[in-house]
Every structure is written in structure tokens, then in C-alpha cells.
Design an enzyme around this catalytic site. Sequence first.
Site, PDB file in Angstrom:
ATOM      1  N   ILE A 492       0.783  -1.628  -0.167  1.00  0.00           N
ATOM      2  CA  ILE A 492      -0.432  -0.448   0.277  1.00  0.00           C
ATOM      3  C   ILE A 492       0.954   1.205  -0.199  1.00  0.00           C
ATOM      4  O   ILE A 492       0.285   2.230   0.154  1.00  0.00           O
ATOM      5  CB  ILE A 492      -1.147   0.113   1.063  1.00  0.00           C
ATOM      6  CG1 ILE A 492      -0.484  -0.431   2.022  1.00  0.00           C
ATOM      7  CG2 ILE A 492      -2.119  -1.201   1.014  1.00  0.00           C
ATOM      8  CD1 ILE A 492      -1.019  -0.176   3.971  1.00  0.00           C
ATOM      9  N   GLY A 495       8.437   3.629  -0.123  1.00  0.00           N
ATOM     10  CA  GLY A 495       9.412   4.989   0.058  1.00  0.00           C
ATOM     11  C   GLY A 495      11.094   4.368   0.525  1.00  0.00           C
ATOM     12  O   GLY A 495      11.278   2.746   0.107  1.00  0.00           O
ATOM     13  N   GLY A 496      11.139   5.420   0.734  1.00  0.00           N
ATOM     14  CA  GLY A 496      13.140   5.234   0.570  1.00  0.00           C
ATOM     15  C   GLY A 496      13.581   4.291   1.499  1.00  0.00           C
ATOM     16  O   GLY A 496      13.867   3.236   1.180  1.00  0.00           O
ATOM     17  N   GLY A 498      11.609   1.290   2.027  1.00  0.00           N
ATOM     18  CA  GLY A 498      11.382  -0.184   1.710  1.00  0.00           C
ATOM     19  C   GLY A 498       9.802  -0.018   1.730  1.00  0.00           C
ATOM     20  O   GLY A 498       9.237   1.078   0.976  1.00  0.00           O
ATOM     21  N   LYS A 499       9.258  -0.898   2.557  1.00  0.00           N
ATOM     22  CA  LYS A 499       7.780  -0.317   1.650  1.00  0.00           C
ATOM     23  C   LYS A 499       6.796  -0.960   2.979  1.00  0.00           C
ATOM     24  O   LYS A 499       7.076  -1.622   3.452  1.00  0.00           O
ATOM     25  CB  LYS A 499       7.280  -2.623   1.175  1.00  0.00           C
ATOM     26  CG  LYS A 499       8.375  -2.095  -0.383  1.00  0.00           C
ATOM     27  CD  LYS A 499       7.756  -3.691  -1.040  1.00  0.00           C
ATOM     28  CE  LYS A 499       8.824  -3.114  -2.836  1.00  0.00           C
ATOM     29  NZ  LYS A 499       9.416  -4.083  -3.528  1.00  0.00           N
ATOM     30  N   VAL A 500       5.108  -1.030   2.530  1.00  0.00           N
ATOM     31  CA  VAL A 500       3.871  -0.961   3.646  1.00  0.00           C
ATOM     32  C   VAL A 500       3.543  -2.389   2.756  1.00  0.00           C
ATOM     33  O   VAL A 500       3.047  -1.779   2.014  1.00  0.00           O
ATOM     34  CB  VAL A 500       3.768   0.780   3.946  1.00  0.00           C
ATOM     35  CG1 VAL A 500       2.728   0.350   4.663  1.00  0.00           C
ATOM     36  CG2 VAL A 500       4.294   1.737   4.190  1.00  0.00           C
ATOM     37  N   LYS A 514       5.014  -1.647   8.000  1.00  0.00           N
ATOM     38  CA  LYS A 514       6.587  -1.304   7.632  1.00  0.00           C
ATOM     39  C   LYS A 514       7.748  -2.603   7.656  1.00  0.00           C
ATOM     40  O   LYS A 514       8.527  -2.370   8.544  1.00  0.00           O
ATOM     41  CB  LYS A 514       6.429  -0.219   7.640  1.00  0.00           C
ATOM     42  CG  LYS A 514       8.056   0.968   7.040  1.00  0.00           C
ATOM     43  CD  LYS A 514       7.328   2.145   8.072  1.00  0.00           C
ATOM     44  CE  LYS A 514       8.501   2.408   8.426  1.00  0.00           C
ATOM     45  NZ  LYS A 514       8.639   4.287   8.506  1.00  0.00           N
ATOM     46  N   ASP A 610       9.361  16.011  11.103  1.00  0.00           N
ATOM     47  CA  ASP A 610       8.467  15.546   9.666  1.00  0.00           C
ATOM     48  C   ASP A 610       6.928  15.516   8.874  1.00  0.00           C
ATOM     49  O   ASP A 610       6.735  14.700   9.104  1.00  0.00           O
ATOM     50  CB  ASP A 610      10.047  14.002   9.223  1.00  0.00           C
ATOM     51  CG  ASP A 610       9.607  13.983   7.504  1.00  0.00           C
ATOM     52  OD1 ASP A 610       8.905  15.222   6.578  1.00  0.00           O
ATOM     53  OD2 ASP A 610       9.666  12.846   7.096  1.00  0.00           O
TER      54      ASP A 610
END
Length: 822
Positions: A492, A495-496, A498-500, A514, A610
Site C-alpha cells: 500500500i 518509500g526510501g 522499503g515497503k508498506v 512497514k 517531518d
Amino acid sequence: MGNLSLQLILSCSYLFCLICIASGFVPLDNYLIDCGSPRNSSVGNRTFLADNFYSDMLSTPQNILANTNSSSLSSSYDSTLYLTARIFGQASRYTFPIKENGRHLIRLYFFPFVYGEYNLSMAKFSVSAQNFTLLKGFQLDKGSVVKEYSFKIANNQLVLTFTPDTNSFAFVNALEVISLPIELIPDSAGIVEMPGDHQNLQNRALETVLRVNMGNQSVHPQKDTLWRQWVSDDKFLKHSAVSTVSNVDAVTYKYGNVTENIAPALVYGTATKLDSDRDPHINANITWLFTVDAGFNYLVRFHFCDIVNSSLGPFFFNVYINSWFAYRSFDLGKLTSNIIGNPYFFDVITSSTTSNAMSVSIGPSSESNYPMAILNGLEIMKISNSQGSLETSDPEISSSKTKLRSKIILIAGLSGGICIVLVFVLALFLICRRRRRLAAVSHSREDNFVMNQTGDKNSNSLALFSNSSFGYRYPLTVIEEATNNFSEDLIIGTGGFGKVYKGIFKDGTKVAVKRGQSKSQQGLKEFRTEIEMLSQFRHRHLVSLIGYCDERNEMIIIYEFMENGTLKSHLYSSDLPVLSWKQRLEICIGSAKGLHYLHTGSTRAIIHRDVKSANILLDENLMAKVADFGLSKTGPEIDQTHVSTAVKGSFGYLDPEYLTRQQLTEKSDIYSFGVVMLETLCGRAVIDPSLPRGKVNLVEWAMKWRERGPIQETIDPHLVDQASEGSLWKFMEIAEKCLAQCGLDRPSMGDVLWNLESALQLQVKEEKTSDEGGLVMRTDWVGHLDTPAGASTTQFSVGSLGDLAGASMSKIFAKMAKEEMR
Ligand SMILES: *[C@@H]1O[C@H](CO)[C@@H](O)[C@H](O)[C@H]1NC(C)=O
Ligand SMILES: *[C@@H]1O[C@H](CO)[C@@H](O)[C@H](O)[C@H]1NC(C)=O
Ligand SMILES: *[C@@H]1O[C@H](CO)[C@@H](O)[C@H](O)[C@H]1NC(C)=O
Ligand SMILES: *[C@@H]1O[C@H](CO)[C@@H](O)[C@H](O)[C@H]1NC(C)=O
Ligand SMILES: *[C@@H]1O[C@H](CO)[C@@H](O)[C@H](O)[C@H]1NC(C)=O
Ligand SMILES: *[C@@H]1O[C@H](CO)[C@@H](O)[C@H](O)[C@H]1NC(C)=O
Ligand SMILES: *[C@@H]1O[C@H](CO)[C@@H](O)[C@H](O)[C@H]1NC(C)=O
Ligand SMILES: *[C@@H]1O[C@H](CO)[C@@H](O)[C@H](O)[C@H]1NC(C)=O
Ligand SMILES: *[C@@H]1O[C@H](CO)[C@@H](O)[C@H](O)[C@H]1NC(C)=O
């Protein structure tokens, strides 16, 4: 006149009382018994009374009184207490009437000697008080021991029971029951690497494991108002560059809330500190190693007092337990009003799990102007478990478990077939336990204590977390199962890092998983920060941590699943239904609440660092929660790797003052939040290179709104007809304040929140009046609430996801960064 003199007398006697109290604590309940002794024995300036003085409080007074003339005891100050003992052949109870309910201190003195047919080294017994188990299967080969406990007494009586094991007997050389000052033990304390505080400490029994005086000096019980023994720290010290300081005369209890009963001046007046005099650029931790019993939680009290009087200015340092933060950037000067010799202490609770080691470290914080760290004293107290016990529930079972384990290894070596069966059984066991834990997570978050007791015996896990809590650690197999072996279909977000993945546990719980990609130092750091942050803070408007997994080099964090993905995806470049103005206001208010909590919810402000629309997630009711705490830490200088990640992920949101001065404050989050407010209002990306020059940067463009005429020229066209003018103005004004160039001019998150609420009020009032006037404009957002958010199409992100990360963009960023710097 008479009245006046009466008052005078009263105040004088009051003063006199104060002086009395100041000169030492006088416990209201004070039972000191030299068991087995025919005589009163004085120990220091206290008198332990002869055994028969209190024998009517004993259920079986006819027990044996033993004595020794052993010379093996060196003449310590309490050695007379060990010369006699009372031996219990059967279960026996002391019943002490208690004058003052509340926490009492119980000390039990043991020294085994041989008396006739009784070899006290052979005694094996249990001791319980009220319904707390203090000792179980206790046996002492040699040497003297003082066991110290404290717990609350509620019904004006204390029942202390000695129960011999079968075919054995019990004994005690002396005992002490005294009431404690009320300020000594707090009702709650923060938990290291766990969410929230632990409440209700008052209902737990505590056992003193160690009292340590830093500075390589022990403190004798005679010198302590509560007759506590403080041992010297040097035998626990893992050597590093340390020096000791001593300045007992500087200690003063005049200014703070710390009293001599918390710890005596001799404790606060000596310290072990980082040897920064010899090396002003030293970067090292001072670490002490302690042995504790696995499977219990500990109350750890840190005592500090600046007795150094350094002329170098303010300093901060970090305090760690088992490598987790116990206190980040501890600012002793601020907490003691910069008064030299003003003592300070704080408490944390830690869970010890399967490890018998507890490490305590202090070390310089990157925020500090110069490296300095100091510790004056430390207390470690074991907390009774949920069964009210201070002893491992069943020593036999745990030892048979280890036997079983070695058998498994043996059999596995011999026969593959049996091995498979065992693996199957183990898997079943794991699944069952995981279910149990999941239930525990969802039902009783507050009672971490119960959860921790389901100690995991994960042997192949990384050393990184081996000392930490298992309450939230999930076996990899369970996560693989939930994500269909990390199926590509369930991704879903990427990003930098890895994956979610979307994951579904067996019981139907949906989670976001994550999975970190590379185990770089940076990744590891952010992984840990994220877990630490999430587990320290728990709030309706912060995304919740469900667990993590660090098995087989994985870095996996499991969050609650947020059905509606990011705020960003609802604002632009997606075909999700448009959010109404009221919904947008509510989302802003929700995220402001989350950030407000981060900034003010604990003694140490946490800066998210952030804040952006991609890090604000929406649940199925579009309630906002702030996510991604990977960068949330304090630290003035951004190191190289940070600049690149930060610029890639969230450039448009970066506080210009922070960029130029590199000084991070909460006000940097306020700036970023101002940018998010503009995004919400204008429904466009922060940086949109496809737009004409002058419009590319949202902040630059939007801040000229007053020049542009009516506010409708600036806002998202979808909002034009539904948002009330007043509410829009209010909103824009807050955003403008948040975006002030100078951090000092920006409002606090609390002010932002208050103003957003009033913007919402204005909107609600407007809608009401228009409703009455027959003008209904809210059909679109009412409709969207009913639209089921298709989970499979919703793009959801937890990390710094595909946020302007294009390669061609980085040049623009670099250029803009330079411009901002000027
Ligand atoms: C011990 O001290 C108590 C209280 O001071 C006194 O009542 C008692 O008589 C003393 N006992 C002996 C044996 O001296
Ligand atoms: C007890 O003895 C210590 C040291 O010997 C002394 O400092 C203290 O004042 C005494 N306390 C009382 C109550 O006599
Ligand atoms: C110790 O006491 C026992 C009697 O309890 C006696 O027989 C023995 O001689 C004593 N020993 C010493 C060294 O006094
Ligand atoms: C008492 O018991 C201990 C431990 O079992 C043993 O080492 C010691 O020799 C015994 N002492 C006597 C006098 O029997
Ligand atoms: C502590 O003191 C002892 C002697 O009193 C000394 O031998 C030892 O080196 C000291 N330790 C530290 C860490 O200063
Ligand atoms: C000290 O007391 C003040 C008020 O009496 C309280 O606000 C403060 O939190 C206390 N400090 C500590 C460290 O307990
Ligand atoms: C601390 O040091 C300053 C000078 O460096 C001195 O004036 C002051 O008296 C000292 N304070 C204490 C409490 O020693
Ligand atoms: C001090 O210990 C903490 C926690 O283990 C660690 O993160 C940090 O890098 C250490 N600092 C130094 C200078 O070794
Ligand atoms: C101990 O017993 C009292 C009443 O008998 C009860 O209220 C309390 O909860 C018990 N505590 C524990 C730890 O079981």
C-alpha cells in the site's frame, strides 16, 4: 491579646516541629526486633528490642530461639543482630498493629549459623506479607543478607508469614517494620520503551535490588535518614573515561522538592562523571551493569545534583537503560534552576524480560555545547508482578523448560521425523501465544505488566532488542502469514525505507506492516527511533504502534491500519472524493492535537521534524493521526545523510530558520504545520513544477494572498461555495502566523489548536444559519462520509512516501535550498 499569644505559641511549636522533622525522619510505626535475643541491642542509635518484647504478636511464640558465638561475622555495625535467630518449625505469623496506613518498609535480616541440630544453611522457606510473596523457596548458604521491601498497608495491620518448605524450617535474625514518608514512592512513573505511564504503583510491592552511590563511595545506613545502605558504584562500572567528584557541602535541600528522605546529602554530594576535563571532545558513555531477575519490571530512580559548578555553560546528556532512552537530553541545569547543589531525581519503569542484565548509561547529547554527563545515585527496585509476587512464579517449571529445550535439540539431532512434529507443536504454540498477545494488546494496553510476563524466548533475534520488552515483538512467521508472505498485491505504499504492506492477522485485525529494506546504520537508527517514539507516546491523534519484528535481520514495524490513507492523497492528484471544508478543519484540528501532545505531553518536548500531509493519516472516520516518527528526535546539527533524506522527503516543509541556523525547536514543526494548512486550504502540492513560475512554491505564492484580492482566488476551487468567509480568514491568518520567518513570531501548537477550533466554530455557525435559510451546501461532504473507502484502491503511506522524490526534482531542491540559505 490572648488570641495573639496563643497564635504565637502555636506558630512557635509549629516551627519547633519543622525543626524536628528537618533533623531526621521519625517513623510513626517503628518495630525493630532482634529475633531470638534475650536482650535489647543497639544498632547505631536505634534499639532493636529483645525477642520476647513482641512475642505476643506471633502466632506460634513457642518457636526455638537460637544463638551463636560465631566469630565468622566481621563486626559490622549491625553484626549484633546476627548472633541470634528465631527458628520456625511450622508456618508462623507476626501480626503488627499499624498506626499509620500507607507504604511501610520491611527489612528482614538473615545470617545462617549452626545451632544444635539446626543448620540454618539448610533452611528453606517462603515469606509473605498481606497477599504479597516476598520470598519463595529461599535458602541462604552463607553470609549475611538484608532483604528490603516496601508496600502499602491499608487496614491498620501487617501480617508477615514465615512458611517452611516441607521437611524444612524457617528462620529470621532480625526484622524491621517502619512507616515511610509519603513522598518516597510515586503512584506512577514513565515506562522505558513502552507507551505511557505505569499507574497504580502504590498497589505493588517493591523489593530493593540495589542502592548505589556514584562517586566510588558507599553510604552507611547510619548516615541515611531511613537507614538505607548505599553501595559504591565502582564494582558495577564498566570502565570508560570517568572521574569522580565529591562536594557534599554544596548540597542544599532548600530550593527544590527533594528532601533528605529521598536521598541523603552524602549521595547527592558525590558523583561519577564523564572525564571531559581531560578530553574536552570526549564522546563516550559511562555504563554500569547490574544483575537483576528476568521476568520482572523495575522501578529505577536516578539521583542527580550538579556539584561541579562548571563554568562552561549549560549541558545536556542522555540517560539510557538497556540502550533505550530513559531521558533524552536531560537538562540538569534547567531542572534545578541552575542552583549548584540543588538535588533532582526522576523515576522510570523498565521491563527486564528474559535478560538478567540491566545496563544503565549516561552519555553526552548531541544537543549539548560540550560533552558532560553526571550521575549521583541510582536505586533499582523490583516491582511485584500481577500475582503480587516478587519471586519467579515457579522455579521448577522454568528449569524444566530449559531441560525440555535441550532435549529438543538432542532429539532433533537424532531424528528428523520427530523434529518436524516438534516444529509443528512449536508453531502451534507460537500462534496461540500470538493470539493471546494480540488480545492483550487490543484489550489491556495499560497493563503492560501482564503482557510482559508472556516472555518470548526468541533466541535468534537480533542483539539490538534482546534486552528490551517482548510485549510488542511479533514472530516473523506471524507477519509473513498476515501479509501473505509479503505479497506484492498487498503493498500500500513504498518509500526510501522499503515497503508498506496491508496485513490481516488471523483474528481479522488489519494492520499496516512497514518493512525496512536495508539494514544501514541510518535505517537502523530510524527504526529504533520510531519504535521508541511510538511506544513512549500514545494518543488518539498519533498513529499507534502494534508491534515490531527484528528477527532474521528484518526491520518491521506494525501499525494500526488507517483505512483512508494519507491526507495528501485526499487533497490532490488522486481521484478520491473531495474533502469538505469542515472535514478539512477537523483533520487539521486532529493533527494539531497530536502535535500539541508531542510538544507538551511529557517533560521533554518531542519535535516531529517531518510534519507533512503525507504523514497525516486518516482512519475510517477520517479522524487524523500523525505518523512517521523516524526523524523525531532532538539534535541541532543535521548530519550529511539527514540533509539528503530530509530534502528528498519534505523539502517544501522545512523551516527556513532551521535550514539556516540549524537550530531545531518546536517552532520548526509549527512552520511545517503551516505548510500543511496551506496545502489543505489550496488543495495543491507544496512544490508543483508544472505550474507557471511564481506559483511553483505554494508558500511563496499563497503568502501573497492579501495582494491577490478576495481570498477565493487563493483557495481550492472546491471550497469556494461552502466555506464561510470568516472561517477562511481565520484559517489563513493562523497559517500565516505559523509561517513567520522567525520562529519566535510563530504561535505555539496550543494557540494554533485554539484558533483552528474557533475557525471551525465560525464554519459551523455559518452552516447552521444557511440551513435555516434553506440553503444547503453540504451535500458533497455528507455524501462522502457514506462512500466506503475502497481499501484496495486507497493509496496509503506511513513513511516518507513518493513525495516529490523524482530525480529531476532534486536539482530544484538544491537550488531552492541555496536560495533559502541566503
Ligand atoms: C528493651 O527496651 C524496651 C523499650 O525501651 C524496654 O521496655 C524493655 O524493658 C527493654 N528490655 C530489656 C530486656 O532490657
Ligand atoms: C544517629 O547517629 C548519627 C551518626 O552517629 C548522628 O549523625 C545522628 O544525629 C544520630 N541520630 C539521632 C536521632 O540521634
Ligand atoms: C560457643 O557456644 C557453645 C555453646 O553454645 C560453647 O560450647 C562453645 O565453647 C562456644 N565457643 C566459643 C568459641 O566461645
Ligand atoms: C550446614 O549446611 C551447609 C550447606 O548445606 C554445609 O555446607 C555446612 O557444612 C553445614 N554445616 C554443618 C556444621 O553441618
Ligand atoms: C575506587 O576507589 C578505590 C579505592 O578506594 C580505587 O582502588 C578504585 O580505583 C576506585 N575506582 C574508581 C573507578 O575510581
Ligand atoms: C515540585 O513542586 C512543584 C509545586 O510544588 C511542582 O509543580 C513540581 O512538579 C515539583 N517538582 C518535582 C520534580 O516533583
Ligand atoms: C561557582 O563558581 C563561580 C565562579 O566560577 C563562583 O563564583 C561560585 O561561588 C561557585 N558556586 C558554588 C556554589 O561553588
Ligand atoms: C551511548 O549509548 C547509546 C545507547 O546504547 C548509544 O546509542 C550511543 O551511541 C552511545 N554513545 C556513545 C558515544 O557510545
Ligand atoms: C490483596 O488483598 C486485598 C484484600 O484482601 C485486595 O483488595 C487486594 O487487591 C489484594 N492485592 C493483590 C495484589 O492481590
